[in-house]
Design a protein around this motif. Structure first.
Motif, mmCIF file in Angstrom:
data_model
loop_
_atom_site.group_PDB
_atom_site.id
_atom_site.type_symbol
_atom_site.label_atom_id
_atom_site.label_comp_id
_atom_site.label_asym_id
_atom_site.label_seq_id
_atom_site.Cartn_x
_atom_site.Cartn_y
_atom_site.Cartn_z
ATOM 1 N N VAL A 15 0.828 -1.251 -0.024
ATOM 2 C CA VAL A 15 -0.165 -0.015 -0.079
ATOM 3 C C VAL A 15 1.005 1.189 -0.087
ATOM 4 C CG1 VAL A 15 -1.644 1.324 1.219
ATOM 5 C CG2 VAL A 15 -1.756 -1.124 1.064
ATOM 6 N N VAL A 16 0.363 2.174 -0.738
ATOM 7 C CA VAL A 16 1.235 3.752 -0.465
ATOM 8 C C VAL A 16 0.117 4.617 0.107
ATOM 9 C CG1 VAL A 16 0.371 4.307 -2.829
ATOM 10 C CG2 VAL A 16 2.477 5.407 -1.453
ATOM 11 N N ARG A 17 0.398 5.261 0.968
ATOM 12 C CA ARG A 17 -0.553 6.515 1.681
ATOM 13 C C ARG A 17 0.137 7.626 1.163
ATOM 14 N NH1 ARG A 17 -1.701 7.635 7.963
ATOM 15 N NH2 ARG A 17 0.488 8.676 7.765
ATOM 16 N N ASP A 18 -0.838 8.470 0.397
ATOM 17 C CA ASP A 18 -0.375 9.779 -0.124
ATOM 18 C C ASP A 18 -1.378 10.814 0.350
ATOM 19 O OD1 ASP A 18 1.533 11.355 -1.598
ATOM 20 O OD2 ASP A 18 -0.332 11.321 -3.027
ATOM 21 N N LYS A 19 -1.255 11.797 1.027
ATOM 22 C CA LYS A 19 -2.155 12.706 1.409
ATOM 23 C C LYS A 19 -3.299 12.084 1.953
ATOM 24 C CE LYS A 19 -0.954 15.693 -2.517
ATOM 25 N NZ LYS A 19 -1.259 16.454 -3.678
ATOM 26 N N ASP A 20 -3.033 11.163 2.983
ATOM 27 C CA ASP A 20 -4.024 10.736 4.025
ATOM 28 C C ASP A 20 -4.709 9.646 3.334
ATOM 29 O OD1 ASP A 20 -2.842 11.771 6.382
ATOM 30 O OD2 ASP A 20 -4.122 13.567 5.766
ATOM 31 N N VAL A 21 -4.469 9.447 1.992
ATOM 32 C CA VAL A 21 -5.323 8.241 1.313
ATOM 33 C C VAL A 21 -4.477 7.144 0.996
ATOM 34 C CG1 VAL A 21 -6.694 7.837 -0.758
ATOM 35 C CG2 VAL A 21 -6.752 10.159 0.167
ATOM 36 N N HIS A 22 -5.296 5.923 1.328
ATOM 37 C CA HIS A 22 -4.362 4.693 1.136
ATOM 38 C C HIS A 22 -4.660 4.110 -0.340
ATOM 39 C CE1 HIS A 22 -4.311 5.105 5.530
ATOM 40 N NE2 HIS A 22 -3.200 3.881 5.533
ATOM 41 N N TYR A 23 -3.495 3.858 -1.203
ATOM 42 C CA TYR A 23 -3.814 3.100 -2.338
ATOM 43 C C TYR A 23 -3.145 1.766 -2.367
ATOM 44 C CZ TYR A 23 -4.843 8.023 -3.713
ATOM 45 O OH TYR A 23 -5.355 9.409 -3.854
ATOM 46 N N ASP A 24 -3.880 1.027 -3.010
ATOM 47 C CA ASP A 24 -3.719 -0.305 -3.390
ATOM 48 C C ASP A 24 -2.604 -0.503 -4.056
ATOM 49 O OD1 ASP A 24 -3.259 -3.081 -3.884
ATOM 50 O OD2 ASP A 24 -5.614 -3.517 -3.462
ATOM 51 N N LEU A 25 -1.360 -1.229 -4.023
ATOM 52 C CA LEU A 25 -0.289 -1.032 -4.939
ATOM 53 C C LEU A 25 -0.222 -2.388 -5.648
ATOM 54 C CD1 LEU A 25 2.556 0.349 -3.013
ATOM 55 C CD2 LEU A 25 1.462 1.411 -4.784
ATOM 56 N N ARG A 26 -1.158 -3.479 -5.529
ATOM 57 C CA ARG A 26 -1.256 -4.742 -6.114
ATOM 58 C C ARG A 26 -1.275 -4.817 -7.665
ATOM 59 N NH1 ARG A 26 -5.415 -7.945 -2.489
ATOM 60 N NH2 ARG A 26 -6.441 -5.808 -2.455
ATOM 61 N N PRO A 27 -1.666 -3.573 -8.193
ATOM 62 C CA PRO A 27 -1.649 -3.466 -9.699
ATOM 63 C C PRO A 27 -0.370 -3.326 -10.194
ATOM 64 C CG PRO A 27 -3.347 -2.331 -9.128
ATOM 65 C CD PRO A 27 -2.556 -2.632 -7.773
ATOM 66 N N LEU A 28 0.917 -2.755 -9.263
ATOM 67 C CA LEU A 28 1.987 -2.618 -9.581
ATOM 68 C C LEU A 28 3.167 -3.596 -9.423
ATOM 69 C CD1 LEU A 28 2.611 1.199 -8.899
ATOM 70 C CD2 LEU A 28 2.115 0.233 -11.183
ATOM 71 N N THR A 29 2.744 -4.174 -8.085
ATOM 72 C CA THR A 29 3.945 -5.218 -7.552
ATOM 73 C C THR A 29 2.951 -6.131 -6.468
ATOM 74 O OG1 THR A 29 5.787 -5.387 -5.973
ATOM 75 C CG2 THR A 29 4.204 -3.415 -5.421
ATOM 76 N N THR A 30 3.635 -7.266 -6.172
ATOM 77 C CA THR A 30 3.129 -8.323 -5.385
ATOM 78 C C THR A 30 3.406 -8.180 -4.024
ATOM 79 O OG1 THR A 30 4.862 -9.865 -5.690
ATOM 80 C CG2 THR A 30 3.060 -9.933 -7.124
ATOM 81 N N ASP A 31 4.557 -7.171 -3.608
ATOM 82 C CA ASP A 31 4.900 -6.744 -2.357
ATOM 83 C C ASP A 31 5.942 -5.799 -2.335
ATOM 84 O OD1 ASP A 31 5.130 -7.359 0.401
ATOM 85 O OD2 ASP A 31 5.376 -9.437 0.126
ATOM 86 N N ILE A 32 6.225 -5.235 -1.025
ATOM 87 C CA ILE A 32 7.215 -4.263 -0.944
ATOM 88 C C ILE A 32 8.543 -5.165 -0.545
ATOM 89 C CG2 ILE A 32 8.199 -2.526 -0.102
ATOM 90 C CD1 ILE A 32 5.002 -1.613 0.520
ATOM 91 N N ASP A 33 9.423 -5.451 -1.274
ATOM 92 C CA ASP A 33 10.504 -6.338 -1.224
ATOM 93 C C ASP A 33 11.735 -5.989 -1.898
ATOM 94 O OD1 ASP A 33 9.591 -7.358 -3.640
ATOM 95 O OD2 ASP A 33 8.881 -9.352 -3.235
ATOM 96 N N SER A 34 12.548 -6.992 -2.004
ATOM 97 C CA SER A 34 14.094 -6.633 -2.767
ATOM 98 C C SER A 34 13.749 -6.515 -4.146
ATOM 99 C CB SER A 34 14.986 -7.793 -2.463
ATOM 100 O OG SER A 34 14.404 -9.013 -2.825
ATOM 101 N N GLU A 35 12.777 -7.130 -4.777
ATOM 102 C CA GLU A 35 12.601 -6.991 -6.183
ATOM 103 C C GLU A 35 12.090 -5.611 -6.520
ATOM 104 O OE1 GLU A 35 10.163 -9.159 -9.804
ATOM 105 O OE2 GLU A 35 10.424 -10.151 -7.896
ATOM 106 N N PHE A 36 11.067 -5.181 -5.470
ATOM 107 C CA PHE A 36 10.461 -3.842 -5.773
ATOM 108 C C PHE A 36 11.557 -2.893 -5.514
ATOM 109 C CE2 PHE A 36 8.930 -0.314 -3.502
ATOM 110 C CZ PHE A 36 7.556 0.230 -4.115
ATOM 111 N N PHE A 37 12.490 -2.689 -4.935
ATOM 112 C CA PHE A 37 13.474 -1.871 -4.755
ATOM 113 C C PHE A 37 14.444 -1.811 -5.974
ATOM 114 C CE2 PHE A 37 11.810 -2.050 -0.377
ATOM 115 C CZ PHE A 37 11.655 -0.503 -0.127
#
Length: 283
Positions: A15-37
């Motif tokens: 998930v990313v939170r931006d300006k107090d809104v939580h957005y689903d990141l699953r369309p971009l990545t399966t997880d926040i992990d080494s591959e993501f970075f």
């Protein structure tokens, strides 16, 4: 923006939170992990936010907040990195970074219960600035160049069992650092571009009483120096976590009791959120 992972243990979603809104990141990545970075995930998330391509996540506020990164390949820690903390431990400030390691399996969420086995009689808290590596860092040319390898910053608690770390260590600090849940991280990772790590206030409390209150301006080795020096002997991979040390005010000083059943440990760092862990001693 703030990168989070929400949901039950083992089933967190990115998930990313931006300006107090939580957005689903699953369309971009399966997880926040080494591959993501490694794939410049932060850049992709920022672009998607700017384009309005992400959808809000319903019920985000009701979900458990997990650790904001999934199983890095390494958790590398720097000890005695605040002069006052070195003195309270009865040591001189080190001439080079003191290094120890924590197992990635010790990572927990910022509000998860801290379960201690009954023999953990000297459990201690340590508020720390953590950083997440964004690009492979080996033999970095200078401390200034080192900052380009940082993806973001995170609040960490380097929990320690001092009996295993000091009294029965066999010379290995890591022995007292690796009980389950001993590395709470989060609640989020903030991109490096949004953080000035040189002068962040960091604090901790136990049962509402202040224990630590300091600033990263008191670091002996700053973020750039840590990465530069350690990268001469170890390669850091995307997603690796480095904890940079804790200031004075821990139980090992002799000024405060060690953690016991029912204690509440809280901590925060400017811009990086808060932790709250309730201690329970299991039988």
């Amino acid at each position: 923006m703030e990168l989070l992972r929400l949901g039950p243990i083992g089933h967190e979603i990115p998930v990313v939170r931006d300006k107090d809104v939580h957005y689903d990141l699953r369309p971009l990545t399966t997880d926040i992990d080494s591959e993501f970075f490694a794939d410049d995930g932060i850049g992709e998330v920022r672009a998607a936010l700017d384009q309005g391509a992400l959808k809000p996540l319903e019920g985000a506020e009701d979900r458990r907040i997990g650790a904001p990164i999934s199983r890095p390949s390494a958790v590398v820690c720097v000890g005695m990195n605040y002069a006052a903390h070195a003195r309270e431990a009865g040591a001189e400030p080190p001439e080079a970074p003191v290094v120890f390691f924590k197992m990635p399996s010790t990572i927990a969420g910022p509000y998860d219960e801290l379960e201690l086995p009954p023999y953990a009689t000297k459990a201690d808290w340590e508020v720390e600035l953590g950083l997440v590596i964004g690009t492979r860092a080996f033999r970095v040319a200078s401390a200034e160049d080192a900052y380009s390898h940082v993806a973001g910053y995170v609040l960490g608690n380097d929990l320690s069992e001092r009996r295993f770390q000091i009294d029965e260590s066999g010379g290995q600090w890591s022995k007292g650092k690796n009980l389950p849940g001993f590395t709470p991280l989060g609640p989020w990772i903030r991109p490096a571009a949004e953080v000035e790590p040189e002068s962040l206030r960091l604090r901790s409390w136990v049962n509402g009483e202040v224990r630590q209150d300091s600033s990263t301006s008191d670091l002996i080795f700053d973020v750039g120096q840590i990465i530069h020096q350690l990268s001469q002997t170890m390669p850091f991979e995307p997603g690796d976590v480095i904890l940079t040390g804790t200031p004075q005010g821990v139980a090992m000083s002799g000024k405060f009791p060690y953690l016991t059943d029912g204690d509440v440990v809280e901590m925060d760092i400017d811009g990086l959120g808060q932790h709250r862990q309730v201690v329970s001693v299991t039988q």
